[in-house]
Design a protein around this motif. Sequence first.
Motif, PDB file in Angstrom:
ATOM      1  N   LYS A 428      21.027 -33.361  18.894  1.00  0.00           N
ATOM      2  CA  LYS A 428      22.008 -33.923  19.827  1.00  0.00           C
ATOM      3  C   LYS A 428      21.600 -35.305  20.300  1.00  0.00           C
ATOM      4  O   LYS A 428      20.431 -35.540  20.621  1.00  0.00           O
ATOM      5  CB  LYS A 428      22.178 -33.001  21.049  1.00  0.00           C
ATOM      6  N   GLN A 429      22.566 -36.195  20.338  1.00  0.00           N
ATOM      7  CA  GLN A 429      22.360 -37.481  20.994  1.00  0.00           C
ATOM      8  C   GLN A 429      22.292 -37.247  22.500  1.00  0.00           C
ATOM      9  O   GLN A 429      22.799 -36.246  23.010  1.00  0.00           O
ATOM     10  CB  GLN A 429      23.520 -38.436  20.659  1.00  0.00           C
ATOM     11  N   ASP A 430      21.687 -38.175  23.221  1.00  0.00           N
ATOM     12  CA  ASP A 430      21.549 -38.003  24.672  1.00  0.00           C
ATOM     13  C   ASP A 430      22.900 -37.777  25.351  1.00  0.00           C
ATOM     14  O   ASP A 430      23.015 -36.997  26.298  1.00  0.00           O
ATOM     15  CB  ASP A 430      20.879 -39.231  25.284  1.00  0.00           C
ATOM     16  N   GLU A 431      23.936 -38.458  24.849  1.00  0.00           N
ATOM     17  CA  GLU A 431      25.261 -38.353  25.447  1.00  0.00           C
ATOM     18  C   GLU A 431      25.887 -36.978  25.233  1.00  0.00           C
ATOM     19  O   GLU A 431      26.858 -36.613  25.899  1.00  0.00           O
ATOM     20  CB  GLU A 431      26.196 -39.419  24.854  1.00  0.00           C
ATOM     21  N   GLU A 432      25.313 -36.199  24.298  1.00  0.00           N
ATOM     22  CA  GLU A 432      25.894 -34.904  23.954  1.00  0.00           C
ATOM     23  C   GLU A 432      25.221 -33.732  24.668  1.00  0.00           C
ATOM     24  O   GLU A 432      25.628 -32.586  24.485  1.00  0.00           O
ATOM     25  CB  GLU A 432      25.797 -34.676  22.440  1.00  0.00           C
ATOM     26  N   TRP A 433      24.214 -34.017  25.475  1.00  0.00           N
ATOM     27  CA  TRP A 433      23.517 -32.924  26.147  1.00  0.00           C
ATOM     28  C   TRP A 433      24.495 -32.183  27.058  1.00  0.00           C
ATOM     29  O   TRP A 433      25.229 -32.787  27.836  1.00  0.00           O
ATOM     30  CB  TRP A 433      22.347 -33.467  26.967  1.00  0.00           C
ATOM     31  N   ASP A 434      24.466 -30.867  26.954  1.00  0.00           N
ATOM     32  CA  ASP A 434      25.408 -30.004  27.668  1.00  0.00           C
ATOM     33  C   ASP A 434      24.702 -29.384  28.868  1.00  0.00           C
ATOM     34  O   ASP A 434      23.800 -28.563  28.713  1.00  0.00           O
ATOM     35  CB  ASP A 434      25.906 -28.923  26.705  1.00  0.00           C
ATOM     36  N   MET A 435      25.112 -29.750  30.081  1.00  0.00           N
ATOM     37  CA  MET A 435      24.467 -29.250  31.296  1.00  0.00           C
ATOM     38  C   MET A 435      24.703 -27.753  31.489  1.00  0.00           C
ATOM     39  O   MET A 435      23.831 -27.035  32.007  1.00  0.00           O
ATOM     40  CB  MET A 435      24.975 -30.011  32.528  1.00  0.00           C
ATOM     41  N   PHE A 436      25.869 -27.257  31.062  1.00  0.00           N
ATOM     42  CA  PHE A 436      26.126 -25.818  31.154  1.00  0.00           C
ATOM     43  C   PHE A 436      25.166 -25.051  30.252  1.00  0.00           C
ATOM     44  O   PHE A 436      24.595 -24.022  30.640  1.00  0.00           O
ATOM     45  CB  PHE A 436      27.579 -25.508  30.758  1.00  0.00           C
ATOM     46  N   GLU A 437      24.989 -25.547  29.044  1.00  0.00           N
ATOM     47  CA  GLU A 437      24.082 -24.897  28.101  1.00  0.00           C
ATOM     48  C   GLU A 437      22.643 -24.965  28.608  1.00  0.00           C
ATOM     49  O   GLU A 437      21.889 -23.991  28.509  1.00  0.00           O
ATOM     50  CB  GLU A 437      24.179 -25.565  26.726  1.00  0.00           C
ATOM     51  N   LEU A 438      22.266 -26.112  29.170  1.00  0.00           N
ATOM     52  CA  LEU A 438      20.908 -26.275  29.686  1.00  0.00           C
ATOM     53  C   LEU A 438      20.625 -25.248  30.779  1.00  0.00           C
ATOM     54  O   LEU A 438      19.594 -24.572  30.757  1.00  0.00           O
ATOM     55  CB  LEU A 438      20.739 -27.708  30.212  1.00  0.00           C
ATOM     56  N   TRP A 439      21.560 -25.143  31.730  1.00  0.00           N
ATOM     57  CA  TRP A 439      21.387 -24.165  32.813  1.00  0.00           C
ATOM     58  C   TRP A 439      21.298 -22.748  32.255  1.00  0.00           C
ATOM     59  O   TRP A 439      20.422 -21.965  32.645  1.00  0.00           O
ATOM     60  CB  TRP A 439      22.550 -24.283  33.802  1.00  0.00           C
ATOM     61  N   HIS A 440      22.174 -22.433  31.324  1.00  0.00           N
ATOM     62  CA  HIS A 440      22.196 -21.078  30.759  1.00  0.00           C
ATOM     63  C   HIS A 440      20.897 -20.762  30.019  1.00  0.00           C
ATOM     64  O   HIS A 440      20.308 -19.686  30.210  1.00  0.00           O
ATOM     65  CB  HIS A 440      23.387 -20.937  29.810  1.00  0.00           C
ATOM     66  N   GLN A 441      20.441 -21.675  29.184  1.00  0.00           N
ATOM     67  CA  GLN A 441      19.255 -21.413  28.371  1.00  0.00           C
ATOM     68  C   GLN A 441      17.999 -21.256  29.227  1.00  0.00           C
ATOM     69  O   GLN A 441      17.097 -20.481  28.878  1.00  0.00           O
ATOM     70  CB  GLN A 441      19.053 -22.543  27.357  1.00  0.00           C
ATOM     71  N   LEU A 442      17.917 -21.955  30.327  1.00  0.00           N
ATOM     72  CA  LEU A 442      16.720 -21.905  31.162  1.00  0.00           C
ATOM     73  C   LEU A 442      16.747 -20.778  32.192  1.00  0.00           C
ATOM     74  O   LEU A 442      15.714 -20.449  32.773  1.00  0.00           O
ATOM     75  CB  LEU A 442      16.504 -23.240  31.870  1.00  0.00           C
ATOM     76  N   THR A 443      17.909 -20.205  32.433  1.00  0.00           N
ATOM     77  CA  THR A 443      17.999 -19.153  33.464  1.00  0.00           C
ATOM     78  C   THR A 443      18.390 -17.793  32.901  1.00  0.00           C
ATOM     79  O   THR A 443      18.319 -16.790  33.618  1.00  0.00           O
ATOM     80  CB  THR A 443      19.022 -19.530  34.553  1.00  0.00           C
ATOM     81  N   ASN A 444      18.794 -17.739  31.645  1.00  0.00           N
ATOM     82  CA  ASN A 444      19.272 -16.493  31.049  1.00  0.00           C
ATOM     83  C   ASN A 444      18.090 -15.637  30.594  1.00  0.00           C
ATOM     84  O   ASN A 444      17.585 -15.776  29.484  1.00  0.00           O
ATOM     85  CB  ASN A 444      20.186 -16.793  29.855  1.00  0.00           C
ATOM     86  N   ARG A 445      17.631 -14.773  31.476  1.00  0.00           N
ATOM     87  CA  ARG A 445      16.520 -13.868  31.177  1.00  0.00           C
ATOM     88  C   ARG A 445      16.662 -12.625  32.049  1.00  0.00           C
ATOM     89  O   ARG A 445      17.358 -12.658  33.071  1.00  0.00           O
ATOM     90  CB  ARG A 445      15.179 -14.558  31.445  1.00  0.00           C
TER      91      ARG A 445
END
Length: 669
Positions: A428-445
């Motif tokens: 992903k280019q920096d402009e394509e980073w998905d904040m929803f995905e970031l939150w989900h991946q780091l908190t989904n446990r």
Amino acid sequence: MEDSQKIALVRQEPWLAQYEPQIQRRFDRYQEAIRGIDDFIGNILEYASVHNFYGIHFEAWRKGWVYREWAPAANQLNFFGDFNNWNRSSHPMKKSGRGDWEIFLPYDQYKDSFIHGSKVKVHVIAENGALDRIPAYIRRVIQDENTHDVAGQLWFAKDFKWTDASFTTKNSLKQPLIYECHVGMSQEKLGVGTYQEFEELTLPRIKAAGYNTIQLMAVMEHPYYGSFGYHVSNFFAPTSRFGTPEELKSLVNKAHEMGIAVVMDIVHSHAIKNVNEGLNEFDGSEHQYFHPGDKGYHEAWDSKVFDYAKREVQQFLLSNIRYWLEEFHFDGFRFDGVTSIMYSHHGLFMDFDSVDLYFDKNVDEDAVLYLQLANTLMHRINPQSISIAEDMSGMPGLARPIADGGLGFDFRMAMGVPDFWIKTLKHKQDEEWDMFELWHQLTNRPQAERSIGYAESHDQALVGDQTLAFRLMKEDMYFSMSLLQQNLIVDRGIALHKLIRLITLTLGGEGYLNFIGNEFGHPDWVDFPREGNNWSHQYARRQWSLVDDPLLRYGQLDAWDKAIIKLANDYLLLASAPAEQLHLDPDKKILAYQRGGLIFVFSFHPTESFFGLPVHVKEAGEYRHLLNSDEKQFSGFERLDRKVNYFTDEHQCIKLYVPNRTVLVLEMK
């Protein structure tokens, strides 16, 4: 069945309801095994004490040494070594009815030849021929520098004087901040580091960095240095290439004096297939310690797979756990390859995209039971011991109490987090980073299971992969890390390196791990001496001179790591409840959340800064500026004034200036 009668794991995780019979069976098999152990020998502590029976021991009541070995399929065992001028036939061992072999050496007869430091082997005559082997329970193994011949070594050193009686792991259990390290590559020299050098030179750095736990890799003896310690040959021998057993004990003792827990990377997932050094075909059969045929061979790792159903194998491995905890005062283990242990397919080429895969025929129930017994034993020996599972499958209940239907680990590695960062940076280019995905991946446990979050570990540092720093800055980090020059690639890399590490620390789990040197963006991969690199140590070391150089930006990355680890310690962030999201703006690439009483505001936007950005907070009042990644001491651009406080408005929002690629940390005044 009424809800109150259901096993806790199912009661609290309703999505597992259809698998309740399998989970109940898991618990029932464990209870049955414990009853069987109690009936067989009294309790699990006695069950895990065969290392005091097998191997070489001095028996004062008999006034001599006894050597015992379990080798049921062998035709004959002969003990030999320096003590008998390497005569393979003069000291035959006697076999008992259950497959044990024994020989006794009277003290008066052997006191001058069977001595500290002398070498021994056992000559095994069996179906696979007549071979010289290393005793299975040997406590020390050495390799001749000239001939490369490997032998067991008698080690009769005086008892080590421990001074760590008052040490406790309560801080590490509360929120483990783990510094993962490898003694051999821990020094800057072009050579193998030692236990003593690690104690004197590296431990003080770890203490200054604020980590409360170290995870030592490659402790168990392994003949090939380049295996990173994962092809274990001698399970009861601390590797002699780093020094003596007493020097390892001194390292652990010193760490405890510094208030640092020491967790060992334990490899019970497989063993080296070598016949000369290891356990493979020890008694001539292929099924003594391992499964026979294809089931006993790990194709991906080119190694042997233990038969966890066999009582003697259980006792061998459980005694190994007890040995390291009691003899070397380790505070626990990070169990390597738990996925490989639990499944007959070893997790190879599996996505684990269906819950069925956690409970189907490919689950090795005997292996799962072994892990439950291992955790039971650990916590029986030391209730404050730390057990960590390296599992990429996501097995439900892995880090839950056995009584709840779990496997009993204290923590599980959040292995999806570094994979997420790699995929993001690669694709992903920096402009394509998905904040929803970031939150989900780091908190989904699993909320009822504690996880160790990490952005990268030794896995990402090895040749064939790349560290975060190198992914971000590539070759520019070799030439453009001076404080006296500007480089846009390095500026971006440093900014994102800081953000990735703090957001992983604060969102990714209830513990945190960093691999030695990665905290300051060590520029090189890890490549151990091998034929392909002309046996060079160039990339099997840590270049501390880079972080110590005041003219390089590595020191500023190190300062940031110290600051965020201090933040975690001061506010017990990872022992706090999971983070609560406060603000997410996908277009502005802004993510804000609260954890441990602190407000974290991240901007991942590559170019734009935002003035008067409103962030709704839980409590009205005044908020002070605690930390930000844009400070000059952290290689930032000083765009924020730490003296400015922020007041909530009528909408209970604070309005912030948020520069691009920056994180602000605030607390209520």
